[in-house]
Design an enzyme around this catalytic site. Structure first.
Site, mmCIF file in Angstrom:
data_model
loop_
_atom_site.group_PDB
_atom_site.id
_atom_site.type_symbol
_atom_site.label_atom_id
_atom_site.label_comp_id
_atom_site.label_asym_id
_atom_site.label_seq_id
_atom_site.Cartn_x
_atom_site.Cartn_y
_atom_site.Cartn_z
ATOM 1 N N CYS A 122 -28.783 24.873 7.596
ATOM 2 C CA CYS A 122 -27.732 25.797 6.510
ATOM 3 C C CYS A 122 -28.743 27.155 6.209
ATOM 4 O O CYS A 122 -27.655 28.039 5.411
ATOM 5 C CB CYS A 122 -27.895 25.048 4.799
ATOM 6 S SG CYS A 122 -29.839 24.421 4.974
ATOM 7 N N CYS A 130 -25.266 22.882 6.545
ATOM 8 C CA CYS A 130 -25.935 22.224 7.456
ATOM 9 C C CYS A 130 -25.913 21.120 8.796
ATOM 10 O O CYS A 130 -25.947 21.329 10.063
ATOM 11 C CB CYS A 130 -26.610 21.006 6.858
ATOM 12 S SG CYS A 130 -27.382 21.069 5.237
ATOM 13 N N LYS A 195 -31.769 10.925 1.615
ATOM 14 C CA LYS A 195 -31.580 12.997 1.311
ATOM 15 C C LYS A 195 -30.129 12.398 -0.011
ATOM 16 O O LYS A 195 -29.134 12.637 0.354
ATOM 17 C CB LYS A 195 -31.191 13.831 2.077
ATOM 18 C CG LYS A 195 -31.367 15.006 1.469
ATOM 19 C CD LYS A 195 -31.255 16.286 2.698
ATOM 20 C CE LYS A 195 -31.667 17.517 2.001
ATOM 21 N NZ LYS A 195 -31.308 18.200 2.418
ATOM 22 N N ARG A 205 -31.742 26.548 -2.735
ATOM 23 C CA ARG A 205 -31.338 27.317 -1.858
ATOM 24 C C ARG A 205 -31.050 28.984 -2.961
ATOM 25 O O ARG A 205 -30.914 29.667 -1.853
ATOM 26 C CB ARG A 205 -29.912 27.031 -3.205
ATOM 27 C CG ARG A 205 -29.244 25.653 -2.075
ATOM 28 C CD ARG A 205 -28.331 24.684 -2.624
ATOM 29 N NE ARG A 205 -28.494 24.050 -2.508
ATOM 30 C CZ ARG A 205 -27.337 22.659 -2.172
ATOM 31 N NH1 ARG A 205 -26.231 22.694 -3.339
ATOM 32 N NH2 ARG A 205 -27.422 21.060 -2.694
ATOM 33 N N GLU A 233 -29.425 3.713 5.002
ATOM 34 C CA GLU A 233 -29.514 5.265 5.547
ATOM 35 C C GLU A 233 -31.130 4.951 5.881
ATOM 36 O O GLU A 233 -31.166 5.585 7.926
ATOM 37 C CB GLU A 233 -29.508 6.303 4.714
ATOM 38 C CG GLU A 233 -27.806 7.062 4.364
ATOM 39 C CD GLU A 233 -27.712 7.493 5.508
ATOM 40 O OE1 GLU A 233 -28.731 8.081 6.279
ATOM 41 O OE2 GLU A 233 -26.351 8.281 5.473
ATOM 42 N N LYS A 248 -36.013 12.067 -0.512
ATOM 43 C CA LYS A 248 -35.585 13.454 -1.236
ATOM 44 C C LYS A 248 -34.868 13.414 -2.699
ATOM 45 O O LYS A 248 -33.510 13.230 -2.059
ATOM 46 C CB LYS A 248 -35.559 14.918 -0.313
ATOM 47 C CG LYS A 248 -35.309 15.902 -0.659
ATOM 48 C CD LYS A 248 -35.071 16.905 0.275
ATOM 49 C CE LYS A 248 -35.248 18.000 -0.801
ATOM 50 N NZ LYS A 248 -34.850 19.130 0.907
ATOM 51 N N SER A 274 -38.273 21.634 -5.680
ATOM 52 C CA SER A 274 -37.751 22.454 -5.854
ATOM 53 C C SER A 274 -37.603 22.566 -7.724
ATOM 54 O O SER A 274 -37.934 23.245 -8.886
ATOM 55 C CB SER A 274 -37.117 24.284 -5.983
ATOM 56 O OG SER A 274 -35.633 23.293 -5.605
ATOM 57 N N TYR A 313 -44.129 21.717 -4.152
ATOM 58 C CA TYR A 313 -44.824 22.680 -4.370
ATOM 59 C C TYR A 313 -46.382 23.490 -4.729
ATOM 60 O O TYR A 313 -46.496 24.579 -4.983
ATOM 61 C CB TYR A 313 -43.502 24.015 -4.928
ATOM 62 C CG TYR A 313 -42.196 24.060 -3.991
ATOM 63 C CD1 TYR A 313 -42.172 24.438 -2.618
ATOM 64 C CD2 TYR A 313 -40.923 23.053 -4.129
ATOM 65 C CE1 TYR A 313 -41.438 24.894 -2.017
ATOM 66 C CE2 TYR A 313 -40.435 23.021 -3.730
ATOM 67 C CZ TYR A 313 -40.378 23.798 -2.261
ATOM 68 O OH TYR A 313 -39.441 23.846 -1.606
#
Ligand SMILES: [Zn+2]
Length: 326
Positions: A122, A130, A195, A205, A233, A248, A274, A313
């Site tokens: 992506c 993606c 995800k 993004r 999944e 995530k 983020s 982060y």
């Protein structure tokens, strides 16, 4: 009187007593620090929606890596923002792509650092999806071929872990096979197994310049309302040969972290994304919350929920604070 109720407070009387009975510990070893690399020279630009997180060009990256190492962080994940984008994301699997170059540099500066490579298209496609687009639909199987090329080129550059984030069906099997065929039998795959199509990715993004140019990612990322689907999944990725499983985002999905941990015997990673970071930073800057306290509490909570490792982060801040505490 004491016969009728329990005195839980006996185990909370002093700091030493509380330390003795504490169930969950956060350690710097648990942290994986995401790093954004860009092309060009002398770039160290702060990402406006993520205070304290920067875009680095390769000539400025070494200072960041040295800081990470000095803080005792043992693992980083590299993201790349290329100059050139096209329909099939060529820069993702170019021998001299930005992540491939960054990986070689990091392994040269700090060979002991576990260097993970984000494996997706992506950031590299002009449409921001993606995978490959056919008739405005992200085509699964043709995307797999490009993702395998990306993973193999990252392993060739020295990546210690391949971390595919694309949510195509069969991506773990395809990448495992590709890595094995290329001789990288010992390079593990940390699958973004679960995800969700989340609003918490907004600032990323911005940082990765990867906003889809049409539509959204709901045909391949998961519906936030679903729990059982997460188990399907994860089960697929285990069967396909994943070495680690990721959930995530983290905060709104702590029940999923716990359930993945309880149902599968692989190490579980939580991606503290983020938007979660940006919310705390923004509130802390206004003096509404205590940043150190709330960040450590959040990261400890993710471990308590079952995360063995946390991509965050806040890794540098947390490592600093954990050092102070010792
Ligand atoms: Zn992606």
């Amino acid at each position: 009187m004491s016969a009728y109720f329990q005195r839980h407070r006996r185990l909370r009387t002093t700091a030493a007593m509380r330390n003795l009975v504490r169930e969950t510990y956060l350690h710097t070893n648990d942290l994986i620090y995401p790093i954004f690399t860009v092309e060009g020279e002398n770039v160290k630009h702060e990402i406006s929606s993520m205070p304290g997180v920067f875009h680095y060009s390769l000539d400025r990256l070494e200072e960041e890596i040295q800081e990470v190492v000095e803080l005792g962080i043992q693992s980083v994940i590299l993201f790349g923002v290329p100059n050139e984008k096209d329909a099939c994301g060529r820069e993702a699997y170019a021998e001299n792509g930005i992540v491939q170059q960054a990986t070689r540099k990091v392994k040269q500066w700090a060979p002991q650092l576990v260097t993970m490579a984000d494996t997706c298209l992506c950031q590299y496609t002009d449409h921001g999806h993606c995978g490959m687009i056919h008739d405005e639909y992200v085509d699964n199987d043709s995307s797999l071929e490009l993702l395998v090329k990306t993973a193999v080129s990252q392993a060739q550059a020295g990546a210690d872990v391949i971390a595919p984030s694309n949510m195509m069906d069969g991506f773990v099997a395809a990448i495992r096979q590709g890595l094995d065929d290329a001789g990288f039998i010992n390079v593990p795959v940390m699958s973004y197994a679960v995800k969700y199509a989340s609003q918490f990715y907004g600032p990323f993004r911005d940082a990765a310049h990867s906003t889809p140019q049409f539509g959204d990612r709901k045909t391949y990322q998961m519906d936030p309302a679903n729990r059982l689907e997460a188990m399907r999944e994860a089960a697929s990725d285990v069967a396909e040969g994943a070495d680690m499983l990721m959930v995530k985002p983290a905060l709104a999905y702590m029940d999923i972290i716990r359930e993945v941990k309880d149902n599968f015997d692989l190490p579980v990673a939580a991606y503290n994304v983020s938007g979660e970071y940006a919310m705390i930073k923004a509130a802390a800057q206004r003096g509404w919350v205590d940043e150190k306290g709330i960040t450590l509490e959040m990261l400890t909570g993710l471990k308590r929920a079952g995360a063995d490792m946390i991509l965050t982060y806040s890794a540098k801040d947390a490592a600093r604070w954990l050092k102070e505490q010792n």
